[in-house]
Design a protein around this motif. Structure first.
Motif, PDB file in Angstrom:
ATOM      1  N   UNK A  82       0.849  -1.193   0.000  1.00 43.15           N
ATOM      2  CA  UNK A  82       0.000   0.000   0.000  1.00 43.15           C
ATOM      3  C   UNK A  82       0.881   1.237   0.000  1.00 43.15           C
ATOM      4  N   UNK A  83       0.761   2.095  -1.004  1.00 42.25           N
ATOM      5  CA  UNK A  83       1.657   3.249  -1.078  1.00 42.25           C
ATOM      6  C   UNK A  83       1.253   4.359  -0.119  1.00 42.25           C
ATOM      7  N   UNK A  84       2.233   5.200   0.192  1.00 48.54           N
ATOM      8  CA  UNK A  84       1.997   6.435   0.936  1.00 48.54           C
ATOM      9  C   UNK A  84       1.864   7.581  -0.050  1.00 48.54           C
ATOM     10  N   UNK A  85       0.835   8.399   0.068  1.00 46.01           N
ATOM     11  CA  UNK A  85       0.658   9.585  -0.753  1.00 46.01           C
ATOM     12  C   UNK A  85       0.969  10.816   0.085  1.00 46.01           C
ATOM     13  N   UNK A  86       1.960  11.588  -0.347  1.00 45.28           N
ATOM     14  CA  UNK A  86       2.414  12.764   0.384  1.00 45.28           C
ATOM     15  C   UNK A  86       2.022  14.003  -0.410  1.00 45.28           C
ATOM     16  N   UNK A  87       1.172  14.883   0.125  1.00 43.08           N
ATOM     17  CA  UNK A  87       0.761  16.087  -0.612  1.00 43.08           C
ATOM     18  C   UNK A  87       1.947  17.041  -0.802  1.00 43.08           C
ATOM     19  N   UNK A  88       2.009  17.646  -1.978  1.00 37.90           N
ATOM     20  CA  UNK A  88       3.040  18.624  -2.301  1.00 37.90           C
ATOM     21  C   UNK A  88       2.391  19.989  -2.546  1.00 37.90           C
ATOM     22  N   UNK A  89       3.206  21.041  -2.532  1.00 39.27           N
ATOM     23  CA  UNK A  89       2.707  22.397  -2.715  1.00 39.27           C
ATOM     24  C   UNK A  89       2.598  22.801  -4.176  1.00 39.27           C
ATOM     25  N   UNK A  90       2.952  21.904  -5.086  1.00 35.32           N
ATOM     26  CA  UNK A  90       2.871  22.189  -6.511  1.00 35.32           C
ATOM     27  C   UNK A  90       3.154  20.929  -7.298  1.00 35.32           C
ATOM     28  N   UNK A  91       3.211  21.065  -8.624  1.00 36.72           N
ATOM     29  CA  UNK A  91       3.445  19.909  -9.479  1.00 36.72           C
ATOM     30  C   UNK A  91       4.908  19.496  -9.437  1.00 36.72           C
ATOM     31  N   UNK A  92       5.183  18.219  -9.147  1.00 36.66           N
ATOM     32  CA  UNK A  92       6.576  17.761  -9.133  1.00 36.66           C
ATOM     33  C   UNK A  92       7.076  17.482 -10.549  1.00 36.66           C
ATOM     34  N   UNK A  93       8.377  17.708 -10.755  1.00 34.75           N
ATOM     35  CA  UNK A  93       8.983  17.373 -12.042  1.00 34.75           C
ATOM     36  C   UNK A  93      10.138  16.382 -11.885  1.00 34.75           C
ATOM     37  N   UNK A  94      10.733  16.325 -10.694  1.00 36.40           N
ATOM     38  CA  UNK A  94      11.803  15.359 -10.412  1.00 36.40           C
ATOM     39  C   UNK A  94      11.653  14.828  -8.998  1.00 36.40           C
ATOM     40  N   UNK A  95      12.094  13.585  -8.792  1.00 40.51           N
ATOM     41  CA  UNK A  95      12.147  12.981  -7.459  1.00 40.51           C
ATOM     42  C   UNK A  95      13.495  12.269  -7.316  1.00 40.51           C
ATOM     43  N   UNK A  96      14.162  12.475  -6.170  1.00 33.95           N
ATOM     44  CA  UNK A  96      15.356  11.697  -5.831  1.00 33.95           C
ATOM     45  C   UNK A  96      15.209  11.215  -4.400  1.00 33.95           C
TER      46      UNK A  96
END
Length: 447
Positions: A82-96
């Motif tokens: 089951x994944x965790x969904x973490x709200x962000x303050x805008x649209x993401x373009x990269x994840x590391x």
């Protein structure tokens, strides 16, 4: 500005090869005005496997591994996680991401350039303050952590290319940067500026000893599906010891260009030495995958597509084969035919051993070439290739079989994928997987 930031970078506690008490070089960078070739180029690294998650400071890169090979060791069963969904303050373009303390650290770069970071420890998500807090919009972040402290290696300086990122080499106390004018700057105890012209959006790759940069930009092949119509026509290999130096540089012949922003370093022929793998294209025959030795000799290639303005997206070399053979995975024409292919090296030929249709790995016009990843994603001990549906709303795991290749499973994202895929290899042998989604969400799967 660059030297000011580089001193801070080198005095950061995470570059273990450079003592925190050591004084930085104050003599200024050395400019090399000609090709400083060594008489014997250093060997490209000697293992096709990804590095151990327990070794040294950890890097979080959009392309997973510093050698350019999008392959993560360990396992996770995405079907029953089951994944965790973490709200962000805008649209993401990269994840590391990287292992951190007893958990993991996740960094999302937003469309605006703002950075958001989170730790996940025992299932609990907490905000994490990381510097710098903003980057030029679109610049991919690079995470560095020793497991206790963490920062982004990006300087975000005006004289750096905002289309790519630096590559820290912690074992040597240096960081390699692509400048806005195409220069290649090595910042560290010995600061140097090389005059080879880098592709402005090239990703620097390394085997942990040498680093490789795509150089000699050209507009000879104007396909333009990777962000612009400028491609590299040369591969430059730099040694780190006894000091940074150009070890070898060779042109791509026959009017071809490297249609990509990074090579893969992997041992395809089983000789214990990693080859340099690139996608080449020309106006006569289109794209093919080529394999070079470190001295610039082409030792193998695939068949060309046969038409220009058709692309092959090379993704990963891994033990995909039904008996654990090392194979190279690509997506043939990810914007059109969308065929996932697995190549085996047979003498001087790369031959397609299996394929399956219907999924992609890239959006036309994007510099995000990291939406696909190799690893064991159903926990059965067999490596799969994760690809994306044409609608960007589901992930599919492609697995090799004795008879070819099949879609092993598919996961509905419910939103469109907006970033690369990022994975963490934990010391206990498990994997964490993360992705940014269009609904301003960071989604993370952890066992």
């Amino acid at each position: 500005m660059l030297r000011k930031f580089s001193r801070f970078f080198l005095l950061a506690v995470l570059l273990t090869a450079c003592s925190p008490e050591a004084a930085p070089d104050t003599s200024g960078p050395t400019t090399l005005t000609g090709p400083a070739l060594t008489s014997s180029p250093p060997q490209i690294g000697q293992s096709a496997a990804p590095p151990s998650p327990a070794s040294g400071p950890k890097l979080g890169l959009t392309y997973q591994s510093a050698d350019g090979n999008r392959f993560v060791s360990g396992k996770i069963d995405l079907r029953h996680t089951t994944p965790l969904d973490i709200p962000l303050q805008g649209k993401p373009v990269w994840v590391v991401s990287a292992q951190y303390l007893e958990g993991s650290l996740w960094v999302a770069a937003l469309e605006s350039g703002e950075i958001e970071a989170f730790t996940i420890l025992d299932g609990e998500v907490s905000r994490f303050s990381i510097a710098p807090a903003t980057l030029p919009p679109g610049m991919p972040p690079v995470l560095v952590t020793d497991g206790k402290e963490a920062y982004l290696a990006n300087l975000g300086a005006a004289n750096e290319s905002s289309l790519t990122h630096p590559l820290p080499l912690p074992d040597f106390g240096i960081s390699v940067h692509i400048l806005a004018d195409g220069g290649i700057s090595v910042q560290g105890t010995q600061s140097m500026l090389f005059n080879q012209q880098a592709l402005l959006d090239t990703r620097i790759v390394s085997d942990g000893s040498n680093f490789i940069v795509l150089t000699a930009p050209t507009t000879a092949y104007d396909h333009g599906v990777l962000g612009d119509a400028v491609e590299a026509s040369e591969i430059s290999i730099y040694a780190t010891q006894p000091q940074p130096m150009l070890a070898n540089s060779f042109k791509i012949l026959g009017g071809r260009v490297i249609e990509g922003i990074l090579p893969i370093l992997a041992d395809l022929n089983g000789d214990g030495i990693r080859e340099i793998i690139v996608t080449e294209s020309d106006l006569s025959n289109g794209a093919q995958i080529s394999v070079y030795s470190q001295d610039g000799k082409k030792i193998a290639s695939s068949a060309a597509i046969g038409l220009p303005y058709r692309w092959r997206h090379q993704i990963a070399a891994a033990p995909f084969g039904p008996n654990g053979e090392i194979e190279l995975a690509d997506v043939l024409t990810p914007h059109l035919g969308r065929r996932i292919e697995f190549f085996q090296m047979d003498g001087s030929a790369l031959k397609v051993a299996a394929w399956v249709d219907g999924f992609t790995s890239h959006l036309i016009g994007s510099r995000n070439l990291d939406m696909s990843l190799a690893g064991d994603f159903d926990g059965d001990g067999i490596v799969e290739l994760i690809v994306i549906s044409p609608s960007l709303t589901s992930l599919a795991a492609v697995q090799r079989t004795m008879d070819g290749a099949v879609i092993d499973f598919e996961i509905d994202l419910e939103q469109e994928l907006a970033t690369n895929l990022s994975a963490v290899a934990f010391e206990n042998g498990t994997i964490g997987l993360g992705a940014g989604l269009n609904g301003n969400t960071l989604r993370v799967w952890l066992e």
